[in-house]
Design an enzyme around this catalytic site. Structure first.
Site, mmCIF file in Angstrom:
data_model
loop_
_atom_site.group_PDB
_atom_site.id
_atom_site.type_symbol
_atom_site.label_atom_id
_atom_site.label_comp_id
_atom_site.label_asym_id
_atom_site.label_seq_id
_atom_site.Cartn_x
_atom_site.Cartn_y
_atom_site.Cartn_z
ATOM 1 N N LYS A 250 -20.134 -3.779 -21.138
ATOM 2 C CA LYS A 250 -20.523 -4.648 -22.260
ATOM 3 C C LYS A 250 -19.480 -4.521 -23.345
ATOM 4 O O LYS A 250 -19.100 -3.408 -23.736
ATOM 5 C CB LYS A 250 -21.895 -4.191 -22.805
ATOM 6 C CG LYS A 250 -22.405 -5.066 -23.939
ATOM 7 C CD LYS A 250 -23.029 -6.341 -23.410
ATOM 8 C CE LYS A 250 -23.168 -7.429 -24.467
ATOM 9 N NZ LYS A 250 -21.947 -8.271 -24.597
ATOM 10 N N GLN B 166 -15.561 1.255 -27.125
ATOM 11 C CA GLN B 166 -16.825 0.596 -26.800
ATOM 12 C C GLN B 166 -17.737 1.499 -25.954
ATOM 13 O O GLN B 166 -18.953 1.448 -26.101
ATOM 14 C CB GLN B 166 -16.520 -0.703 -26.029
ATOM 15 C CG GLN B 166 -17.628 -1.735 -26.066
ATOM 16 C CD GLN B 166 -17.643 -2.565 -27.343
ATOM 17 O OE1 GLN B 166 -16.605 -2.987 -27.814
ATOM 18 N NE2 GLN B 166 -18.820 -2.796 -27.891
ATOM 19 N N LYS C 124 -19.415 3.827 -28.511
ATOM 20 C CA LYS C 124 -20.231 3.013 -29.423
ATOM 21 C C LYS C 124 -21.517 2.579 -28.735
ATOM 22 O O LYS C 124 -22.620 2.726 -29.261
ATOM 23 C CB LYS C 124 -19.413 1.785 -29.841
ATOM 24 C CG LYS C 124 -20.106 0.894 -30.829
ATOM 25 C CD LYS C 124 -19.508 -0.496 -30.934
ATOM 26 C CE LYS C 124 -18.000 -0.532 -31.070
ATOM 27 N NZ LYS C 124 -17.533 -1.831 -31.599
ATOM 28 N N LYS D 193 -14.060 -4.403 -22.378
ATOM 29 C CA LYS D 193 -13.468 -5.270 -23.405
ATOM 30 C C LYS D 193 -12.479 -6.197 -22.732
ATOM 31 O O LYS D 193 -11.927 -5.862 -21.682
ATOM 32 C CB LYS D 193 -12.708 -4.424 -24.442
ATOM 33 C CG LYS D 193 -12.468 -5.142 -25.750
ATOM 34 C CD LYS D 193 -13.624 -4.970 -26.688
ATOM 35 C CE LYS D 193 -13.510 -5.822 -27.913
ATOM 36 N NZ LYS D 193 -14.557 -5.468 -28.888
ATOM 37 N N GLY E 160 -18.296 -12.080 -28.131
ATOM 38 C CA GLY E 160 -17.186 -12.442 -29.005
ATOM 39 C C GLY E 160 -16.506 -11.230 -29.628
ATOM 40 O O GLY E 160 -16.959 -10.097 -29.506
ATOM 41 N N ASP E 161 -15.394 -11.470 -30.257
ATOM 42 C CA ASP E 161 -14.669 -10.497 -31.078
ATOM 43 C C ASP E 161 -13.753 -11.377 -31.928
ATOM 44 O O ASP E 161 -14.035 -12.587 -32.098
ATOM 45 C CB ASP E 161 -13.896 -9.502 -30.194
ATOM 46 C CG ASP E 161 -13.426 -8.262 -30.970
ATOM 47 O OD1 ASP E 161 -14.217 -7.331 -31.143
ATOM 48 O OD2 ASP E 161 -12.260 -8.224 -31.428
ATOM 49 N N THR F 7 -23.228 -7.448 -36.921
ATOM 50 C CA THR F 7 -22.206 -6.407 -37.139
ATOM 51 C C THR F 7 -22.105 -6.107 -38.634
ATOM 52 O O THR F 7 -22.096 -4.941 -39.051
ATOM 53 C CB THR F 7 -20.836 -6.842 -36.570
ATOM 54 O OG1 THR F 7 -21.026 -7.337 -35.246
ATOM 55 C CG2 THR F 7 -19.858 -5.684 -36.552
ATOM 56 N N ASN G 288 -16.473 -13.252 -39.381
ATOM 57 C CA ASN G 288 -17.899 -13.044 -39.220
ATOM 58 C C ASN G 288 -18.394 -11.707 -39.780
ATOM 59 O O ASN G 288 -19.405 -11.645 -40.491
ATOM 60 C CB ASN G 288 -18.140 -13.085 -37.705
ATOM 61 C CG ASN G 288 -19.559 -13.290 -37.365
ATOM 62 O OD1 ASN G 288 -20.206 -14.132 -37.969
ATOM 63 N ND2 ASN G 288 -20.058 -12.520 -36.443
ATOM 64 N N SER H 279 -26.436 -7.623 -29.287
ATOM 65 C CA SER H 279 -26.104 -8.286 -28.026
ATOM 66 C C SER H 279 -27.034 -7.807 -26.922
ATOM 67 O O SER H 279 -27.489 -8.587 -26.084
ATOM 68 C CB SER H 279 -24.666 -7.956 -27.608
ATOM 69 O OG SER H 279 -23.756 -8.826 -28.211
#
Ligand code: GLU
Length: 450
Positions: free
Chosen positions: A89, A110, A113, A125, A164-165, A208, A239, A382
């Protein structure tokens, strides 16, 4: 410790020229010293050697046709880093700076996290060195479709779930989902960050930024302080920055800055959120246009930034929220922040502070929430989107926001209690890294040599 030193030396040989990736690995491994020394199982099972090596790396060509009819070529990536705790993820980043090092550092972060959220998600990622800036809608669509023409075979709701990123929002997710559906025939929750019209979750867009402010709130409240009346520097204008600013206002703080690739806005009276949203979400223009509506604000163009850092951190404030990108806050910036009386930093971006900057914050013993803890609200929400998709339910804004708050509180408690357990109660870098690592490492041992 020679063990850690040897791992980094080996990485530099086997994965050359990946500075950001080494930086992320070094930070985590440094924190792990106290548990590596005492836990023979981790050494016997070569957990460190395995955890720094992605389970799978997919790199591919992304050809597409621009509006002039010329064929363009970009590099696409998906790094499936670790699936001990759940399906891979993590987001997709479309930005010209993207390369294997950037995607690997993001994928590595990630893992920990996602583990910290307490939710069943592994780490991955991806992205491309594609620059969405100045591209037409048709060009964006053709790029996204070409990207998915390769990626579709590697992803799925229980295998790998991108989101997204930087450079990837609901529009791009829409085009990628559409192409995935066309190729596979499956209407499933293979992406998160989807539009609210067809499977997206309420609060995902805000998550976020909101989460990063909740994290700051918990750090402060734990020491009997609060966000009320605090002047806050925020970097970025995407964002994460926008919804950090929104939540800061809601909780009584005063956000006084934002920034983009053209420069920094410092607005003593407080950043006007409506103007910022209009510039960035609707008109998609540069921040210097903010001055048209607010001539009392100050704009510092990139050309006038200090040589050793970033102008946004040179303004006076109580708190700092780096919400732009990696390594945007230097050691010199950190020293200025501390000298100006800044009492806390909560990172909305991934690895925004250089390693030396982090040392400055830790030595000054100010509140410091590292990205992998403070910005985990995005990926956590997410996972809430995945849960809603899998159970064919839709939760209300309040329900999702409440869950997000609880998750952020638990991340804070988990990181701070682990830091205290290892004798450094203020060191949330240590706490977050050890807490995240332990979960992943123990799961890897239980799942055998895979
Ligand atoms: N790109 C975000 C992050 O860095 C979100 C990832 C996701 O939602 O999967 O955590």
């Amino acid at each position: 410790m020679t063990y850690i030193h040897n791992t980094i030396t080996k990485l530099k040989k086997t994965s050359p020229a990946q500075a950001e990736f080494y930086q992320a690995v070094e930070e985590v491994l440094d924190s792990l010293q106290p548990i590596l020394e005492t836990n023979e199982q981790y050494q016997l099972n070569s957990i460190i050697e395995r955890i720094v090596e992605p389970e799978r790396q997919i790199m591919f060509r992304v050809p597409w046709v621009d509006d002039q009819g010329k064929v363009q070529v970009n590099k696409g990536y998906r790094i499936e880093f670790n699936s001990a705790l759940g399906p891979y993820k993590g987001g997709l980043r479309f930005h010209p700076s993207v390369n294997a090092s950037i995607i690997k550092f993001l994928g590595f972060e990630q893992i920990f996290k996602n583990a910290l959220t307490g939710l069943p998600i592994g780490g991955g990622k991806g992205g491309a060195n594609f620059d969405p800036k100045g591209k037409s809608d048709g060009e964006i669509m053709r790029f996204c479709q070409s990207f998915i023409n390769e990626l579709y075979r590697h992803i799925g709701p229980t295998t790998d779930v991108p989101a997204g990123d930087i450079g990837v929002g609901a529009r791009e997710i829409g085009y990628m989902f559409g192409q995935y559906k066309r190729l596979t025939g499956n209407y499933d929750g293979v992406f998160t960050g989807k539009s609210l019209l067809w499977g997206g979750s309420l609060v995902r867009k805000e998550a976020t930024g909101y989460g990063c402010v909740y994290f700051a709130q918990y750090m402060l409240e734990d020491k009997g302080d609060s966000l009320v009346g605090k002047r806050c520097l925020v970097s970025g204008a995407g964002n994460v920055a926008i919804y950090t600013i929104e939540k800061l206002y809601q909780l009584g703080a005063i956000p006084v800055s934002c920034s983009d690739s053209s420069g920094t806005i410092y607005h003593e009276a407080g950043v006007n959120l409506d103007t910022l949203k209009d510039l960035k979400e609707v008109r998609k223009v540069r921040l210097n246009e903010y001055l048209t509506a607010h001539p009392d604000a100050k704009f510092i163009p990139i050309a006038e930034y200090p040589e050793d850092g970033n102008a946004v951190w040179r303004q006076p404030a109580d708190l700092a929220f780096p919400c732009a990108t990696q390594n945007e806050l230097s050691e010199a910036d950190a020293k200025v922040l501390v000298a100006n009386g800044c009492i806390g930093v909560s990172e909305g971006a991934n690895m925004p502070s250089t390693q030396d900057a982090v040392e400055v914050f830790l030595a000054a013993k100010i509140h410091y929430g590292p990205g992998k803890a403070a910005n985990a609200g995005g990926v956590a929400t997410s996972q809430l989107e995945m849960a809603q998709n899998a159970s064919m339910q839709r939760w209300s804004f309040e329900e999702v926001d409440e869950k997000l708050k609880v998750i952020m509180k638990n991340i804070y408690l988990n990181a701070s209690e682990t830091a205290a357990e290892f004798g450094e109660p203020h060191n949330l870098v240590l706490g977050a890294n050890i807490a995240g690592f332990r979960k992943v490492a123990d799961a890897m041992i239980e799942q055998g040599v895979v």
